[in-house]
Design a protein around this motif. Structure first.
Motif, PDB file in Angstrom:
ATOM      1  N   ALA A 264      41.438  75.558  30.709  1.00  0.00           N
ATOM      2  CA  ALA A 264      40.750  76.721  31.040  1.00  0.00           C
ATOM      3  C   ALA A 264      40.538  77.212  28.544  1.00  0.00           C
ATOM      4  CB  ALA A 264      41.264  78.205  30.902  1.00  0.00           C
ATOM      5  N   ALA A 265      41.385  76.751  28.170  1.00  0.00           N
ATOM      6  CA  ALA A 265      41.488  77.176  27.076  1.00  0.00           C
ATOM      7  C   ALA A 265      40.377  76.445  26.312  1.00  0.00           C
ATOM      8  CB  ALA A 265      42.644  76.752  26.481  1.00  0.00           C
ATOM      9  N   ALA A 266      40.256  75.085  26.493  1.00  0.00           N
ATOM     10  CA  ALA A 266      39.087  73.688  26.164  1.00  0.00           C
ATOM     11  C   ALA A 266      38.178  74.495  26.478  1.00  0.00           C
ATOM     12  CB  ALA A 266      39.132  72.358  27.188  1.00  0.00           C
ATOM     13  N   ARG A 267      37.729  75.335  28.010  1.00  0.00           N
ATOM     14  CA  ARG A 267      36.136  75.776  27.843  1.00  0.00           C
ATOM     15  C   ARG A 267      35.885  76.840  26.695  1.00  0.00           C
ATOM     16  NH1 ARG A 267      38.337  75.423  33.304  1.00  0.00           N
ATOM     17  NH2 ARG A 267      37.991  76.851  33.715  1.00  0.00           N
ATOM     18  N   LEU A 268      36.768  78.196  26.815  1.00  0.00           N
ATOM     19  CA  LEU A 268      36.548  78.796  26.085  1.00  0.00           C
ATOM     20  C   LEU A 268      36.809  79.069  24.485  1.00  0.00           C
ATOM     21  CD1 LEU A 268      39.346  80.921  27.814  1.00  0.00           C
ATOM     22  CD2 LEU A 268      36.913  81.606  28.034  1.00  0.00           C
ATOM     23  N   ALA A 269      37.351  77.443  24.269  1.00  0.00           N
ATOM     24  CA  ALA A 269      37.067  77.377  22.906  1.00  0.00           C
ATOM     25  C   ALA A 269      35.323  76.741  21.910  1.00  0.00           C
ATOM     26  CB  ALA A 269      37.918  75.703  22.343  1.00  0.00           C
ATOM     27  N   VAL A 270      34.417  76.154  23.282  1.00  0.00           N
ATOM     28  CA  VAL A 270      32.773  76.202  23.151  1.00  0.00           C
ATOM     29  C   VAL A 270      32.015  77.623  23.743  1.00  0.00           C
ATOM     30  CG1 VAL A 270      33.153  73.498  22.759  1.00  0.00           C
ATOM     31  CG2 VAL A 270      32.712  74.891  24.854  1.00  0.00           C
TER      32      VAL A 270
END
Length: 503
Positions: A264-270
């Protein structure tokens, strides 16, 4: 004159007999000041509470009133304060649960440890505000029951309650196993579809800004999800769906959750919203790989958020220091740095990195003194308030950098009186330094007299106990009420003058 009496009310040197006289002549403002007074006796507190309801509430919260001192019929607000502090009589709760004033019932509903029968009475209150207040503070068992309440306002409150069972919070977020809500505050009062004007001119309107209902109670449903996202008891699995939700507010809440999983963090990073990426950058849940990626983000606030991450790698932080406006602020990672890391940072070729470590206030003497001799003014401004610096080093800072560091030097807890006097007499005056001198416990009379020339330093100087008594007396008639009040609160004000001031 009122400002002077308000100052006297908090003067620590005010004789006991004058406190009683002040209570007898107090108005609400003076009563507020008396309620703030340190060392008020129990008898004085009872006398003050008998005259002023608002003061009674404050005194109850401060532990100066007991159940024996309060009548719940004539002093219901004080009774509620004691119930809120677990110090009231349970019978008061039964009485107040049927109070005609909805605000009092709502206040009661927020009190902890209510008897079971009182909670049951409040759970079916005729005013939904009371039920919602109960839902936000009640026990896990009752919160689980109220999650099925037909009104969205109650469900919204349950979502904010941190003792609500996780499975109930998940149900509120997903809607699974839950009947649709029947009402919200919007459709209670308006014909739907309706969107509340953010600039609503109606003085009696209680709808929240942006409130809207088209039959689905959408604004309150959105707020319920937002509160559930903030609630640490909500299972993270139930809220991952919001990573791609169209609402930026919901994605912001998700990005800040400390239990956020890596995917989820990876998705929010973009995420397209910089605010979401900035909140993520500061989240302790993210790892080194993601932090290094966010360090290259084009948005300043994202990089600034990463600089405040408690575990940001020092090499990343050092690079961020060159591009992020941080100032002399102690960052979490700098505060947690090991002695070896502190030594390495203090020897950095980049003055912005040295500035960051100079913000610590527990530096070894050798590192502290080396930074105090740094040629860069940013470092000096950061180190100037560090305790333990000698007068020689403090004076050298001012000689090299002048007014730019004068305020920091004046705020140093070890600044000697002679240095404070010299700083106060600088020509042209360093205004920010004067304000620090006026607050400094080592300031002398001559230094404080110089501070009186500055409008912003004047109130603090007027309240400083080192100011000569004749000057304090003269300031009681100052045109600036803040100065007059501070002078009246000055413990060096002669007792005879105090006696003359109290009617």
């Amino acid at each position: 004159m009122k400002h002077v009496l308000c100052g006297l009310a908090v003067n620590p040197a005010l004789p006991c007999e004058l406190i009683g006289r002040l209570i007898a002549v107090a108005d609400p403002d003076i009563a507020d000041a008396l309620a703030d007074r340190a060392g008020l006796s129990h008898d004085q507190a009872v006398d003050l509470a008998a005259r002023f309801q608002d003061s009674a509430v404050r005194l109850a919260y401060e532990g100066l009133l007991t159940a024996a001192d309060v009548d719940p019929v004539t002093q219901p607000q004080a009774a509620l304060a004691l119930l809120d502090e677990h110090s009231g009589d349970p019978e008061w709760a039964r009485l107040l649960a049927r109070d005609a004033d909805v605000e009092r019932r709502a206040k009661l509903a927020a009190c902890p440890g209510l008897p079971d029968d009182v909670r049951e009475t409040l759970a079916v209150d005729s005013d939904i505000r009371v039920v919602a207040e109960l839902a936000s503070r009640t026990t896990a068992e009752l919160a689980a029951r109220l999650a099925r309440h037909p009104h969205t306002e109650v469900r919204r409150a349950v979502a904010a309650n941190e003792v609500t069972p996780p499975e109930v919070l998940a149900m509120l977020v997903t809607g699974e196993g839950l009947q649709p809500a029947e009402r919200c505050l919007v459709c209670d009062s308006e014909e739907t579809p309706y969107t509340h004007d953010r600039q609503c001119p109606r003085l009696d309107c209680e709808l929240r800004a942006g409130a809207a209902c088209d039959g689905s109670h959408e604004s309150t449903v959105h707020e319920t999800a937002e509160l559930a996202l903030r609630n640490p008891a909500t299972p993270v699995e139930a809220v991952l769906r919001f990573a791609e939700h169209p609402s930026v507010l919901l994605r912001l809440q998700l990005a800040a959750r400390p239990d956020l999983p890596p995917e989820a963090a990876a998705r929010l990073a973009v995420d397209p919203a910089p605010g979401v990426r900035a909140d993520l950058a500061e989240n302790p849940a993210i790892g080194d790989t993601l932090m290094r990626a966010l360090a290259a983000d084009r948005d300043h606030d994202v990089r600034r958020g990463l600089a405040h991450h408690p575990r940001v790698p020092l090499d990343v932080l050092s690079r961020l220091a060159a591009t992020v406006r941080i100032g002399p602020t102690l960052l979490p990672r700098i505060a947690a740095a090991t002695p070896a890391e502190v030594a390495e940072l203090s020897a950095s070729s980049d003055p912005k990195v040295r500035m960051l470590v100079a913000a610590r206030r527990d530096l070894p003497a050798a590192i502290r003194d080396a930074l105090a001799a740094d040629p860069d003014v940013k470092v000096i401004k950061s180190i100037a308030r560090h305790p333990g610096l000698s007068e020689t080093r403090l004076r050298a800072m001012v000689e090299r950098h002048g007014v730019r560091v004068a305020a920091g030097v004046a705020a140093n807890p070890d600044a000697p009186a002679a240095l404070l006097e010299d700083l106060a007499r600088q020509v042209p005056p360093a205004r920010k330094a004067l304000r620090e001198v006026a607050r400094h416990p080592r300031a002398t009379g001559p230094a404080l007299l110089a501070c009186l020339a500055d409008a912003q330093a004047r109130p603090a100087a007027a309240g400083h106990p080192a100011l000569p008594p004749p000057v304090i007396v003269g300031l009681l008639a100052d045109d600036d009420w803040r100065v007059a009040q501070a002078a009246a609160a000055n413990p060096s004000l002669p007792a005879a003058v105090m006696a003359d001031l109290v009617p």
